[in-house]
Write an enzyme that holds these catalytic residues in place. Structure first.
Site, mmCIF file in Angstrom:
data_model
loop_
_atom_site.group_PDB
_atom_site.id
_atom_site.type_symbol
_atom_site.label_atom_id
_atom_site.label_comp_id
_atom_site.label_asym_id
_atom_site.label_seq_id
_atom_site.Cartn_x
_atom_site.Cartn_y
_atom_site.Cartn_z
ATOM 1 N N GLY A 1 -29.079 16.584 29.837
ATOM 2 C CA GLY A 1 -29.228 17.905 29.232
ATOM 3 C C GLY A 1 -30.221 17.962 28.077
ATOM 4 O O GLY A 1 -30.060 18.768 27.150
ATOM 5 N N ASP B 1 -25.711 23.514 30.886
ATOM 6 C CA ASP B 1 -26.301 22.628 29.880
ATOM 7 C C ASP B 1 -26.449 23.352 28.541
ATOM 8 O O ASP B 1 -26.149 22.797 27.488
ATOM 9 C CB ASP B 1 -27.694 22.149 30.332
ATOM 10 C CG ASP B 1 -27.614 21.125 31.455
ATOM 11 O OD1 ASP B 1 -26.522 20.965 32.023
ATOM 12 O OD2 ASP B 1 -28.647 20.512 31.763
#
Ligand code: PMV
Length: 324
Positions: free
Chosen positions: A115, A160
């Site tokens: 992420g 994310d």
């Protein structure tokens, strides 16, 4: 400094793009950002201490230190994405912004399924908000930072960005606020890197193509993964890590069916299980990047890390859910 957390997806990547739930946990590392007024707008990305340590071992891609003005030309493809993301983020503000210099320090490796781009986007949004005196909560920051994230991922589910803004352990459904999961003890995992860098955008596009060809088959896989996520939440809340590990193993099989795993990722999962992990799977977009293994305690984490290192893979242990 304003912060965005890195994350691992414990269960449910890819199916989350199609409206199914996913279970994610934040990492203790992420990205930091600072914005100051300047004579002309620019963005600088520097690699933090932790990412440099990973990069030395050769398996993580260095972002390098780049200074980009919104109208700079001749940048690499990666710099071009950063430049476009920066412009998209600046354009998302309703009121006109002053010229500003944004500096992001990334402790996360890019292209690894942890992420990184979302954590940068959230840290950047918070830094600009602070400069202009905007006070937004985690949900609003995550939403605003999606302008940045869409440049990198095309069709991001938003998991994310939501995790980067909020931290903790949570169940996520596309378009809905995070449902925080209450755990008594934060899980300990080993994160192993396959040595291959991967693009989440192309992995998501690959699944979309297969979905267009065989919609019934893929929908059935997504439903099966959704069931694992719901069971996983119950297991985590009950502290039943052995059960959670089994669910991770089954999720990995489904990810292989979706063709987002690789020979290396599959082999790494097998190495971890043989070394005592409770379960293992790839994490994030796949096609390379990282896998995760759930371990019962620190001694097992050492055994798992050593087993991966003996086979040439880089790995470290992390307690997840930190910062929630
Ligand atoms: O590779 P990462 O860390 O960006 O994780 C992507 C997760 C996916 O489910 C594959 C895509 C998404 O937008 O949810």
């Amino acid at each position: 400094m304003d912060v965005g957390h890195g994350k691992v997806i414990l269960l449910g990547e890819h199916s989350v793009v199609y409206g199914r739930p996913a279970l994610a946990a934040s990492l203790g590392v992420g990205c930091r950002a600072k914005a100051i007024e300047s004579s002309s707008s620019s963005i600088t990305i520097e690699t933090g201490k932790m990412q440099r340590a990973f990069s030395r071992a050769g398996s993580f891609k260095e972002l390098g230190c780049v200074a980009l003005s919104p109208d700079s030309a001749n940048s690499t493809a990666e710099h071009e994405s950063l430049r476009k993301a920066f412009i998209a983020l600046l354009d998302s503000y309703e009121k006109p912004l002053p010229e500003l210099a944004l500096r992001i320090t990334s402790d996360l490796p890019g292209g690894a399924g942890l992420g990184c781009s979302a954590a940068m986007g959230v840290a950047a949004t918070r830094a600009i908000d602070e400069l202009v005196g905007l006070n937004r909560d985690a949900i609003e920051v995550a939403d605003a930072s999606m302008a940045w994230e869409r440049v990198f991922h095309g069709n991001p589910s938003g998991i994310d960005s939501a995790m980067a803004a909020r931290g903790g352990i949570a169940v996520f459904y596309r378009g809905k606020p995070l449902q925080m999961v209450d755990v008594k003890v934060l899980p300990l995992i080993v994160i192993g890197h396959s040595g291959e860098s991967a693009s989440t955008r192309s992995m998501v596009e690959g699944v979309a193509q297969r979905h267009a060809q065989s919609p019934d088959q893929l929908e059935a896989i997504f439903d099966a993964i959704a069931e694992l996520v719901l069971q996983g939440r119950v297991a985590l809340e009950a502290g039943d890590l052995a059960r959670f590990g089994q669910l991770m193993d089954r999720n990995q099989q489904h990810l292989e069916q979706l063709k987002v795993s690789t020979a290396n990722l599959k082999q790494m999962c097998e190495i971890c299980r043989a070394a005592g992990a409770l379960g293992a799977k790839l994490t994030g977009g796949g096609g390379g990047g990282c896998m995760i293994a759930l371990v019962a305690d620190e001694q097992v984490s050492i055994n798992v890390i050593n087993a991966l290192k003996e086979r040439g893979y880089q790995a470290f242990a992390a307690q997840v859910g930190v910062g929630g």
